[in-house]
Design a protein around this motif. Structure first.
Motif, PDB file in Angstrom:
ATOM      1  N   THR A 125      28.185  -5.481  19.193  1.00  0.00           N
ATOM      2  CA  THR A 125      27.471  -5.774  18.278  1.00  0.00           C
ATOM      3  C   THR A 125      26.022  -5.472  18.853  1.00  0.00           C
ATOM      4  O   THR A 125      25.206  -4.749  18.407  1.00  0.00           O
ATOM      5  CB  THR A 125      27.633  -7.142  17.948  1.00  0.00           C
ATOM      6  N   ARG A 158      23.296  -2.453  17.878  1.00  0.00           N
ATOM      7  CA  ARG A 158      22.054  -2.674  17.656  1.00  0.00           C
ATOM      8  C   ARG A 158      20.817  -2.021  18.292  1.00  0.00           C
ATOM      9  O   ARG A 158      19.931  -1.300  17.745  1.00  0.00           O
ATOM     10  CB  ARG A 158      21.621  -4.224  17.574  1.00  0.00           C
ATOM     11  N   ASP A 160      15.766  -6.858  11.732  1.00  0.00           N
ATOM     12  CA  ASP A 160      15.235  -7.906  12.814  1.00  0.00           C
ATOM     13  C   ASP A 160      15.568  -9.217  12.516  1.00  0.00           C
ATOM     14  O   ASP A 160      14.986 -10.293  13.110  1.00  0.00           O
ATOM     15  CB  ASP A 160      13.628  -7.704  12.866  1.00  0.00           C
ATOM     16  N   THR A 161      16.781  -9.574  11.900  1.00  0.00           N
ATOM     17  CA  THR A 161      17.319 -10.874  11.927  1.00  0.00           C
ATOM     18  C   THR A 161      17.925 -11.447  13.347  1.00  0.00           C
ATOM     19  O   THR A 161      18.315 -10.444  13.865  1.00  0.00           O
ATOM     20  CB  THR A 161      18.244 -10.957  10.966  1.00  0.00           C
ATOM     21  N   GLY A 162      17.767 -12.633  13.516  1.00  0.00           N
ATOM     22  CA  GLY A 162      18.329 -12.925  14.696  1.00  0.00           C
ATOM     23  C   GLY A 162      17.257 -13.644  15.468  1.00  0.00           C
ATOM     24  O   GLY A 162      15.905 -13.568  15.281  1.00  0.00           O
ATOM     25  N   ALA A 163      17.633 -14.466  16.788  1.00  0.00           N
ATOM     26  CA  ALA A 163      16.523 -14.997  17.674  1.00  0.00           C
ATOM     27  C   ALA A 163      16.812 -14.517  18.989  1.00  0.00           C
ATOM     28  O   ALA A 163      16.228 -15.150  19.889  1.00  0.00           O
ATOM     29  CB  ALA A 163      16.901 -16.554  17.557  1.00  0.00           C
ATOM     30  N   ASP A 164      17.218 -13.506  19.029  1.00  0.00           N
ATOM     31  CA  ASP A 164      17.507 -12.796  20.414  1.00  0.00           C
ATOM     32  C   ASP A 164      16.452 -11.858  21.073  1.00  0.00           C
ATOM     33  O   ASP A 164      15.442 -11.631  20.131  1.00  0.00           O
ATOM     34  CB  ASP A 164      18.763 -12.198  20.688  1.00  0.00           C
ATOM     35  N   ALA A 183      16.238  -8.668  18.384  1.00  0.00           N
ATOM     36  CA  ALA A 183      15.372  -8.968  17.275  1.00  0.00           C
ATOM     37  C   ALA A 183      14.073  -8.977  17.422  1.00  0.00           C
ATOM     38  O   ALA A 183      13.230  -8.515  16.454  1.00  0.00           O
ATOM     39  CB  ALA A 183      15.897 -10.050  16.708  1.00  0.00           C
TER      40      ALA A 183
END
Length: 205
Positions: free
Chosen positions: A139, A143, A167-171, A174
């Motif tokens: 994954t 990305r 840009d979803t996510g908290a890493d 993103a």
């Protein structure tokens, strides 16, 4: 009275013999009683009575069980080619010892099963972890590839400035995608402003 006493003694001895013979921690294990000088006193095989314990196994001679200070730990011997654990316990008030012979294979069977269960459980856990890590890495790489392609499109000068990277996510990926989208938006806004200014100049001319 003597007859009654003899009868009572016989009954008592039969009870002891039965109790000793019934000691079978595992199917292949057994117990017997021997005197401290190594003579068999009680055994399920009547042909062995009053014979030396070495008739059961010559290894008894070196097991250290029939001495003035018998070993309190398990000794390992072989009976008819089968490995056995053996332990002797003194019978208080007598010159006898209760000897328990425990089949080694049967005794360790439960432990072996536990070990294999633990190994199998560890392998399954490792496999699941590998699959999870592989999925996560796949994954992340996907990305990163999307982000790389988007940057290359901008760098080539032929990129579509209307497109945005998810840009979803908290890493970190993103966060990079969000900053990239803002960067692209600024470029698009600047180009739109340049186009407006160019149109104004053209109209004024």
């Amino acid at each position: 009275n003597q007859v009654k006493a003899v009868t009572a003694l016989d009954v008592f001895m039969d009870s002891i013999v039965h109790n000793v013979i019934s000691i079978k921690p595992t199917p292949g294990s057994f117990a017997f009683v021997a005197s401290k000088d190594g003579k068999i006193v009680i055994h399920e095989n009547a042909n062995l009575l009053l014979k030396p314990v070495t008739e059961i196994s010559p290894d008894f001679a070196n097991a250290g069980l029939f001495s003035n200070k018998p070993s309190s730990s398990l000794a390992e011997i072989s009976i008819q080619g089968q490995p056995q654990y053996v332990h002797a316990e003194a019978i208080a008030g007598t010159n006898w010892q209760l000897v328990v012979v425990l089949n080694k294979t049967e005794a360790l069977a439960g432990i072996t099963t536990m070990i294999w269960s633990a190994v199998l459980g560890s392998l399954i856990t490792a496999l699941v972890l590998v699959l999870v890590i592989g999925t996560v890495i796949s994954t992340v790489m996907k990305r990163l590839t999307i982000l790389q392609d988007a940057m290359q499109n901008i760098e080539s000068g032929d990129g579509d400035l209307t497109k945005r990277i998810p840009d979803t996510g908290a890493d970190e990926i993103a966060a990079i995608a969000a900053r990239f989208n803002k960067f692209v938006e600024k470029i698009a806004k600047t180009l739109r402003q340049v186009r407006v200014n160019a149109d104004s100049v053209s109209t004024a001319s």
